[in-house]
Design a protein around this motif. Sequence first.
Motif, PDB file in Angstrom:
ATOM      1  N   GLY A 201      41.984 -20.382  15.244  1.00  0.00           N
ATOM      2  CA  GLY A 201      41.268 -19.857  14.960  1.00  0.00           C
ATOM      3  C   GLY A 201      40.950 -18.353  15.627  1.00  0.00           C
ATOM      4  N   LEU A 202      41.330 -18.788  16.788  1.00  0.00           N
ATOM      5  CA  LEU A 202      41.261 -17.186  18.100  1.00  0.00           C
ATOM      6  C   LEU A 202      42.328 -17.104  18.034  1.00  0.00           C
ATOM      7  CD1 LEU A 202      38.189 -18.354  20.175  1.00  0.00           C
ATOM      8  CD2 LEU A 202      37.859 -17.018  17.840  1.00  0.00           C
ATOM      9  N   SER A 203      42.375 -14.901  17.996  1.00  0.00           N
ATOM     10  CA  SER A 203      43.908 -14.918  18.258  1.00  0.00           C
ATOM     11  C   SER A 203      43.541 -15.137  19.917  1.00  0.00           C
ATOM     12  CB  SER A 203      43.716 -12.566  17.632  1.00  0.00           C
ATOM     13  OG  SER A 203      42.595 -12.763  18.786  1.00  0.00           O
ATOM     14  N   GLU A 204      44.972 -14.416  20.084  1.00  0.00           N
ATOM     15  CA  GLU A 204      45.098 -13.732  21.571  1.00  0.00           C
ATOM     16  C   GLU A 204      43.955 -13.794  22.284  1.00  0.00           C
ATOM     17  OE1 GLU A 204      46.804 -13.065  19.484  1.00  0.00           O
ATOM     18  OE2 GLU A 204      49.152 -13.522  20.382  1.00  0.00           O
ATOM     19  N   ARG A 205      43.538 -12.442  21.677  1.00  0.00           N
ATOM     20  CA  ARG A 205      42.241 -11.557  22.277  1.00  0.00           C
ATOM     21  C   ARG A 205      40.988 -12.150  22.625  1.00  0.00           C
ATOM     22  NH1 ARG A 205      42.217  -5.755  20.850  1.00  0.00           N
ATOM     23  NH2 ARG A 205      44.446  -5.787  21.730  1.00  0.00           N
ATOM     24  N   GLU A 206      40.949 -12.712  21.409  1.00  0.00           N
ATOM     25  CA  GLU A 206      40.026 -14.052  21.056  1.00  0.00           C
ATOM     26  C   GLU A 206      39.916 -14.588  21.778  1.00  0.00           C
ATOM     27  OE1 GLU A 206      38.771 -12.668  16.735  1.00  0.00           O
ATOM     28  OE2 GLU A 206      40.414 -14.385  17.094  1.00  0.00           O
ATOM     29  N   ARG A 207      40.320 -15.442  21.859  1.00  0.00           N
ATOM     30  CA  ARG A 207      40.493 -16.958  23.214  1.00  0.00           C
ATOM     31  C   ARG A 207      40.299 -16.664  24.977  1.00  0.00           C
ATOM     32  NH1 ARG A 207      44.607 -17.827  20.248  1.00  0.00           N
ATOM     33  NH2 ARG A 207      46.657 -17.821  21.607  1.00  0.00           N
TER      34      ARG A 207
ATOM     35  N   PHE B 206      52.286 -17.018  14.173  1.00  0.00           N
ATOM     36  CA  PHE B 206      52.971 -16.800  15.287  1.00  0.00           C
ATOM     37  C   PHE B 206      53.214 -14.915  14.250  1.00  0.00           C
ATOM     38  CE2 PHE B 206      52.558 -20.916  17.219  1.00  0.00           C
ATOM     39  CZ  PHE B 206      52.241 -20.288  17.897  1.00  0.00           C
ATOM     40  N   PRO B 207      52.008 -14.239  14.404  1.00  0.00           N
ATOM     41  CA  PRO B 207      52.994 -13.420  13.729  1.00  0.00           C
ATOM     42  C   PRO B 207      53.399 -11.769  14.151  1.00  0.00           C
ATOM     43  CG  PRO B 207      50.497 -13.011  13.296  1.00  0.00           C
ATOM     44  CD  PRO B 207      50.812 -14.640  14.289  1.00  0.00           C
ATOM     45  N   ALA B 208      54.012 -11.299  13.857  1.00  0.00           N
ATOM     46  CA  ALA B 208      54.853 -10.236  14.594  1.00  0.00           C
ATOM     47  C   ALA B 208      53.336  -9.343  15.628  1.00  0.00           C
ATOM     48  CB  ALA B 208      55.323  -9.406  13.293  1.00  0.00           C
ATOM     49  N   PRO B 209      53.139  -8.685  16.435  1.00  0.00           N
ATOM     50  CA  PRO B 209      52.946  -7.916  17.050  1.00  0.00           C
ATOM     51  C   PRO B 209      52.624  -6.929  16.023  1.00  0.00           C
ATOM     52  CG  PRO B 209      54.779  -8.255  18.323  1.00  0.00           C
ATOM     53  CD  PRO B 209      54.568  -8.380  17.234  1.00  0.00           C
ATOM     54  N   GLY B 210      50.850  -6.607  15.886  1.00  0.00           N
ATOM     55  CA  GLY B 210      50.631  -5.014  14.706  1.00  0.00           C
ATOM     56  C   GLY B 210      50.041  -6.108  13.686  1.00  0.00           C
ATOM     57  N   SER B 211      51.081  -7.211  12.957  1.00  0.00           N
ATOM     58  CA  SER B 211      50.469  -7.785  11.830  1.00  0.00           C
ATOM     59  C   SER B 211      48.921  -8.972  11.369  1.00  0.00           C
ATOM     60  CB  SER B 211      51.526  -8.493  11.365  1.00  0.00           C
ATOM     61  OG  SER B 211      52.612  -8.537  11.521  1.00  0.00           O
ATOM     62  N   SER B 212      48.573  -9.237  10.559  1.00  0.00           N
ATOM     63  CA  SER B 212      47.430  -9.545   9.940  1.00  0.00           C
ATOM     64  C   SER B 212      47.366 -11.056  10.825  1.00  0.00           C
ATOM     65  CB  SER B 212      47.252  -9.254   9.184  1.00  0.00           C
ATOM     66  OG  SER B 212      45.566 -10.002   8.615  1.00  0.00           O
TER      67      SER B 212
ATOM     68  N   ALA C 167      45.536 -16.536   8.604  1.00  0.00           N
ATOM     69  CA  ALA C 167      45.840 -18.113   8.917  1.00  0.00           C
ATOM     70  C   ALA C 167      44.295 -18.473   9.853  1.00  0.00           C
ATOM     71  CB  ALA C 167      46.621 -17.180  10.745  1.00  0.00           C
ATOM     72  N   LYS C 168      43.909 -17.083  10.016  1.00  0.00           N
ATOM     73  CA  LYS C 168      42.654 -17.616  10.837  1.00  0.00           C
ATOM     74  C   LYS C 168      41.407 -18.497   9.459  1.00  0.00           C
ATOM     75  CE  LYS C 168      41.688 -14.317  14.002  1.00  0.00           C
ATOM     76  NZ  LYS C 168      40.925 -12.899  13.970  1.00  0.00           N
ATOM     77  N   GLN C 169      41.914 -18.061   8.263  1.00  0.00           N
ATOM     78  CA  GLN C 169      41.065 -18.730   7.203  1.00  0.00           C
ATOM     79  C   GLN C 169      41.577 -19.958   7.236  1.00  0.00           C
ATOM     80  OE1 GLN C 169      42.880 -15.989   4.093  1.00  0.00           O
ATOM     81  NE2 GLN C 169      40.317 -15.367   4.125  1.00  0.00           N
ATOM     82  N   LEU C 170      42.779 -19.733   7.111  1.00  0.00           N
ATOM     83  CA  LEU C 170      43.639 -21.722   7.479  1.00  0.00           C
ATOM     84  C   LEU C 170      42.524 -22.435   8.647  1.00  0.00           C
ATOM     85  CD1 LEU C 170      45.200 -23.867   5.549  1.00  0.00           C
ATOM     86  CD2 LEU C 170      47.133 -22.828   7.010  1.00  0.00           C
ATOM     87  N   CYS C 171      42.103 -21.745   9.713  1.00  0.00           N
ATOM     88  CA  CYS C 171      41.921 -22.475  10.525  1.00  0.00           C
ATOM     89  C   CYS C 171      40.468 -23.286   9.958  1.00  0.00           C
ATOM     90  CB  CYS C 171      41.802 -22.267  11.955  1.00  0.00           C
ATOM     91  SG  CYS C 171      43.300 -21.948  12.636  1.00  0.00           S
ATOM     92  N   GLY C 172      39.749 -21.684   9.825  1.00  0.00           N
ATOM     93  CA  GLY C 172      38.290 -22.310   9.396  1.00  0.00           C
ATOM     94  C   GLY C 172      37.840 -23.748   8.659  1.00  0.00           C
ATOM     95  N   ALA C 173      39.178 -24.021   8.022  1.00  0.00           N
ATOM     96  CA  ALA C 173      38.970 -25.220   6.790  1.00  0.00           C
ATOM     97  C   ALA C 173      39.467 -25.987   7.241  1.00  0.00           C
ATOM     98  CB  ALA C 173      39.586 -24.913   5.666  1.00  0.00           C
ATOM     99  N   CYS C 174      40.137 -26.065   8.723  1.00  0.00           N
ATOM    100  CA  CYS C 174      41.201 -27.148   9.219  1.00  0.00           C
ATOM    101  C   CYS C 174      39.289 -27.906  10.388  1.00  0.00           C
ATOM    102  CB  CYS C 174      41.980 -26.593  10.169  1.00  0.00           C
ATOM    103  SG  CYS C 174      42.689 -28.014  10.845  1.00  0.00           S
TER     104      CYS C 174
END
Length: 83
Positions: free
Chosen positions: A68-74, A29-35, A39-46
């Motif tokens: 592995g998906l952001s709000e917009r991607e979901r 849950f990164p701050a708005p505008g943060s990368s 998190a997505k890399q960790l999800c990719g290995a889960c």
Amino acid sequence: MLNDTVTTGQELAWQETALCAQAGPEFFFPAPGSSTREAKQLCGACEQRKACLEYALANDERFGVWGGLSERERLTLQRARQR
């Protein structure tokens, strides 16, 4: 009678072995505008990525990285599924 939206312990069992359980919530849950890349890399290995994503979609999780998906991607995925 139980409400259909009530989540049971069995439905959340995936969380016990998910890699995110070993990282802090600020990671997903990164701050708005943060990368969200790390998190997505960790999800990719889960191994629980799919269960996590399905949980987020079913429960209308609007914030953070889930499966592995952001709000917009979901949101994009949800819209595509509704077609």
